[in-house]
Design a protein around this motif. Structure first.
Motif, PDB file in Angstrom:
ATOM      1  N   GLN A 150       0.831  -1.202   0.000  1.00 14.46           N
ATOM      2  CA  GLN A 150       0.000   0.000   0.000  1.00 14.46           C
ATOM      3  C   GLN A 150       0.865   1.251   0.000  1.00 14.46           C
ATOM      4  OE1 GLN A 150      -3.057  -0.012   2.939  1.00 14.46           O
ATOM      5  NE2 GLN A 150      -3.821  -2.011   2.335  1.00 14.46           N
ATOM      6  N   HIS A 169      -6.429   3.193   2.517  1.00 11.77           N
ATOM      7  CA  HIS A 169      -7.663   2.421   2.698  1.00 11.77           C
ATOM      8  C   HIS A 169      -8.557   3.145   3.692  1.00 11.77           C
ATOM      9  CE1 HIS A 169      -5.204  -0.182   5.839  1.00 11.77           C
ATOM     10  NE2 HIS A 169      -5.032   1.109   6.010  1.00 11.77           N
ATOM     11  N   SER A 171      -9.714   1.661   6.309  1.00 17.28           N
ATOM     12  CA  SER A 171      -9.561   0.983   7.604  1.00 17.28           C
ATOM     13  C   SER A 171      -9.140   1.894   8.760  1.00 17.28           C
ATOM     14  CB  SER A 171      -8.585  -0.192   7.475  1.00 17.28           C
ATOM     15  OG  SER A 171      -9.024  -1.081   6.479  1.00 17.28           O
ATOM     16  N   GLN A 174     -11.561   2.466  11.496  1.00 14.62           N
ATOM     17  CA  GLN A 174     -11.873   1.458  12.527  1.00 14.62           C
ATOM     18  C   GLN A 174     -11.405   1.952  13.894  1.00 14.62           C
ATOM     19  OE1 GLN A 174     -10.497  -2.532  11.779  1.00 14.62           O
ATOM     20  NE2 GLN A 174     -10.954  -2.452   9.586  1.00 14.62           N
ATOM     21  N   ARG A 195      -3.440   5.177  -3.836  1.00 16.11           N
ATOM     22  CA  ARG A 195      -2.280   4.272  -3.848  1.00 16.11           C
ATOM     23  C   ARG A 195      -1.309   4.726  -4.926  1.00 16.11           C
ATOM     24  NH1 ARG A 195      -4.265  -1.250  -2.029  1.00 16.11           N
ATOM     25  NH2 ARG A 195      -5.644  -0.571  -0.333  1.00 16.11           N
ATOM     26  N   GLN A 209     -13.440   2.917  -1.416  1.00 15.55           N
ATOM     27  CA  GLN A 209     -13.690   1.702  -0.653  1.00 15.55           C
ATOM     28  C   GLN A 209     -14.907   1.921   0.230  1.00 15.55           C
ATOM     29  OE1 GLN A 209     -10.145   0.734   1.648  1.00 15.55           O
ATOM     30  NE2 GLN A 209      -9.304  -0.446  -0.064  1.00 15.55           N
ATOM     31  N   GLU A 211     -15.652   0.561   3.822  1.00 15.46           N
ATOM     32  CA  GLU A 211     -15.192  -0.191   4.974  1.00 15.46           C
ATOM     33  C   GLU A 211     -16.405  -0.652   5.769  1.00 15.46           C
ATOM     34  OE1 GLU A 211     -11.980  -0.406   5.291  1.00 15.46           O
ATOM     35  OE2 GLU A 211     -11.713  -1.374   7.236  1.00 15.46           O
ATOM     36  N   PHE A 249      -3.924  -9.845   6.183  1.00 13.00           N
ATOM     37  CA  PHE A 249      -3.882  -8.407   6.490  1.00 13.00           C
ATOM     38  C   PHE A 249      -3.370  -8.302   7.925  1.00 13.00           C
ATOM     39  CE2 PHE A 249      -7.386  -8.869   3.457  1.00 13.00           C
ATOM     40  CZ  PHE A 249      -6.972  -7.997   2.459  1.00 13.00           C
ATOM     41  N   PHE A 251      -4.146  -6.445  10.249  1.00 12.42           N
ATOM     42  CA  PHE A 251      -5.139  -6.010  11.249  1.00 12.42           C
ATOM     43  C   PHE A 251      -6.336  -6.941  11.368  1.00 12.42           C
ATOM     44  CE2 PHE A 251      -7.402  -4.201   7.627  1.00 12.42           C
ATOM     45  CZ  PHE A 251      -6.347  -3.923   6.762  1.00 12.42           C
ATOM     46  N   THR A 252      -6.282  -8.087  10.678  1.00  9.41           N
ATOM     47  CA  THR A 252      -7.340  -9.089  10.857  1.00  9.41           C
ATOM     48  C   THR A 252      -6.693 -10.464  11.045  1.00  9.41           C
ATOM     49  OG1 THR A 252      -7.544  -9.144   8.438  1.00  9.41           O
ATOM     50  CG2 THR A 252      -9.238  -7.947   9.649  1.00  9.41           C
ATOM     51  N   GLY A 283     -11.512  -7.290   0.701  1.00 13.73           N
ATOM     52  CA  GLY A 283     -10.639  -7.935   1.673  1.00 13.73           C
ATOM     53  C   GLY A 283     -11.376  -7.887   3.000  1.00 13.73           C
ATOM     54  N   ALA A 284     -11.130  -8.883   3.859  1.00 13.13           N
ATOM     55  CA  ALA A 284     -11.890  -8.912   5.106  1.00 13.13           C
ATOM     56  C   ALA A 284     -11.212  -9.801   6.133  1.00 13.13           C
ATOM     57  CB  ALA A 284     -13.309  -9.411   4.838  1.00 13.13           C
ATOM     58  N   GLY A 285     -11.789  -9.853   7.313  1.00 11.44           N
ATOM     59  CA  GLY A 285     -11.263 -10.746   8.336  1.00 11.44           C
ATOM     60  C   GLY A 285     -11.872 -10.447   9.691  1.00 11.44           C
ATOM     61  N   ALA A 306     -14.330  -7.182   9.996  1.00  9.91           N
ATOM     62  CA  ALA A 306     -14.131  -5.942   9.238  1.00  9.91           C
ATOM     63  C   ALA A 306     -13.989  -6.331   7.779  1.00  9.91           C
ATOM     64  CB  ALA A 306     -12.889  -5.209   9.713  1.00  9.91           C
ATOM     65  N   PHE A 307     -14.392  -5.432   6.922  1.00  2.03           N
ATOM     66  CA  PHE A 307     -14.211  -5.700   5.490  1.00  2.03           C
ATOM     67  C   PHE A 307     -13.947  -4.392   4.772  1.00  2.03           C
ATOM     68  CE2 PHE A 307     -18.809  -5.180   6.185  1.00  2.03           C
ATOM     69  CZ  PHE A 307     -19.150  -4.230   5.227  1.00  2.03           C
ATOM     70  N   GLY A 308     -13.321  -4.503   3.604  1.00  2.06           N
ATOM     71  CA  GLY A 308     -13.107  -3.320   2.772  1.00  2.06           C
ATOM     72  C   GLY A 308     -13.472  -3.681   1.340  1.00  2.06           C
TER      73      GLY A 308
HETATM   74  N1  PHE Z   1      -8.030  -2.301   4.040  1.00  2.00           N
HETATM   75  C1  PHE Z   1      -7.778  -3.500   3.284  1.00  2.00           C
HETATM   76  C2  PHE Z   1      -7.246  -3.096   1.893  1.00  2.00           C
HETATM   77  O1  PHE Z   1      -7.396  -1.993   1.503  1.00  2.00           O
HETATM   78  C3  PHE Z   1      -9.031  -4.308   3.137  1.00  2.00           C
HETATM   79  C4  PHE Z   1      -9.542  -4.825   4.425  1.00  2.00           C
HETATM   80  C5  PHE Z   1     -10.440  -4.117   5.168  1.00  2.00           C
HETATM   81  C6  PHE Z   1      -9.109  -6.054   4.922  1.00  2.00           C
HETATM   82  C7  PHE Z   1     -10.902  -4.594   6.397  1.00  2.00           C
HETATM   83  C8  PHE Z   1      -9.570  -6.540   6.101  1.00  2.00           C
HETATM   84  C9  PHE Z   1     -10.460  -5.827   6.828  1.00  2.00           C
HETATM   85  O2  PHE Z   1      -6.672  -3.899   1.201  1.00  2.00           O
END
Ligand code: PHE
Length: 338
Positions: A150, A169, A171, A174, A195, A209, A211, A249, A251-252, A283-285, A306-308
């Motif tokens: 990133q 992102h 995120s 959060q 990016r 995104q 989130e 990731f 953070f997940t 992306g998520a987790g 969490a997801f993005g």
């Molecule tokens: N922030 C991550 C990205 O940009 C995506 C993501 C969000 C992954 C939340 C996990 C949880 O790639």
């Protein structure tokens, strides 16, 4: 003689129909060789008594002509002013050109509506972010190779000494949100991210995104899957399969990539899904406990997912758009189609 000229002038004046014609008339009578001027040329050949009689009469004539000319001129001007103000109520209207919402905004409003119906509130965060929220608090230590995925634009801060980045992102919201709010919570954060990217049809250096974050005592991957299924079902107005693939990731934990069944071919295989039948959308987790800790929560007390979502992807599939760069390009030929 003088009476005759006056008579002739009156007739001429009656037939004048424009300011231009009026000027022609002025020259004809008052010009250097005009009808009412010629008298003065012969004056020196007359006796003093005659000279003063003819001279006075001629001056009187010139004055009369001048007055009438200027009256007439004013009439023309008044008439022009009135007709320019006249309102023709039967004239066809002038069509106003009306703009409309960008396709991404249209889809975003729909997405926010769907998440809201599932109990998520929508909020926004800053696009220029401090390094702490964008990376550090999300478990990306300085010099960690995960930062390479990133790379972004860095902004020199004129106040304070914290590094600023164009957020990579959504995120960072959060931690920003959890610092100020306690669980149970359900939020989405739509917004623009940046990016460092060599652009092509599916990559741009700026994109959106959405989130998502849900935190409570007992939240599992099953809850996440259900939310995704419902969201995509409502967005595309048909049943959509969700597939989770293991990923990473910082953070997940665990982390996954989210695929949806191809909205074009229903998994029979087409060009859009590269014959695979699946499309990657997010992306998520499950939220890493150290993220909770960085937000000020006690470790191992809460669970959350969490997801993005890569939002352009979703818009492109919804409207059959084949180049992501069109989304921020501002080309009216593209925008007018929505
Ligand atoms: N922030 C991550 C990205 O940009 C995506 C993501 C969000 C992954 C939340 C996990 C949880 O790639």
């Amino acid at each position: 003689m003088i009476e005759k000229i006056e008579e002739k002038f009156k007739n001429d004046l009656a037939s004048v129909s424009s300011l231009e014609e009026l000027e022609v008339l002025r020259i004809k009578y008052l010009g250097r060789k005009g009808e009412a001027t010629r008298f003065f040329i012969g004056l020196k050949n007359l006796t003093p008594a005659e000279r003063s009689r003819v001279g006075q009469a001629a001056n009187k004539l010139r004055q009369k002509i001048e007055t009438q000319l200027s009256q007439r001129k004013q009439e023309f001007k008044d008439r022009a002013a009135v007709s320019s103000q006249r309102l023709d109520v039967t004239a066809p209207g002038v069509r106003l050109r009306q703009g409309h919402l960008h396709p991404r905004t249209q889809a975003l409003r729909q997405a926010i509506g769907i998440f809201r119906s599932l109990g998520f509130s929508a909020l926004e965060g800053p696009e220029i972010e401090v390094d702490w929220y964008n990376f550090e608090a999300l478990n990306f230590p300085k010099d960690h190779p995960a930062r390479d995925m990133q790379d972004t634009f860095y902004v020199k801060s004129s106040v304070g000494k914290e590094d600023l980045v164009a957020r990579t992102h959504t995120s960072p919201m959060q931690v920003r949100y959890m610092e100020k709010n306690n669980p149970p919570l359900r939020i989405i954060v739509p917004g623009r991210v940046y990016r460092r990217e060599a652009t092509d049809a599916s990559h741009d250096y700026q994109f959106y995104q959405v989130e998502g974050l849900m935190v409570d005592k007992e939240i599992s991957v099953a809850n996440f899957k259900a939310v995704m299924e419902e969201f995509f079902k409502q967005l595309y107005k048909k049943k959509i399969e969700i597939r989770l693939r293991p990923s990473f990731f910082p953070f997940t934990e665990p982390s996954f990539e989210v695929d949806i069944s191809c909205v074009f071919c229903n998994q029979e295989g087409c060009r859009v899904c590269g014959q695979g039948g699946w499309l990657e959308v997010a992306g998520a987790g499950m939220v890493n406990q150290s993220v909770f800790k960085n937000a000020g929560y006690a470790r191992n007390e809460w669970q959350g997912f969490a997801f993005g979502i890569g939002f352009e992807r979703i818009v492109m599939m919804k409207y059959h758009i084949n180049d992501i760069r069109l989304m921020s390009g501002g080309d009216m030929r593209f925008l007018k189609q929505f």
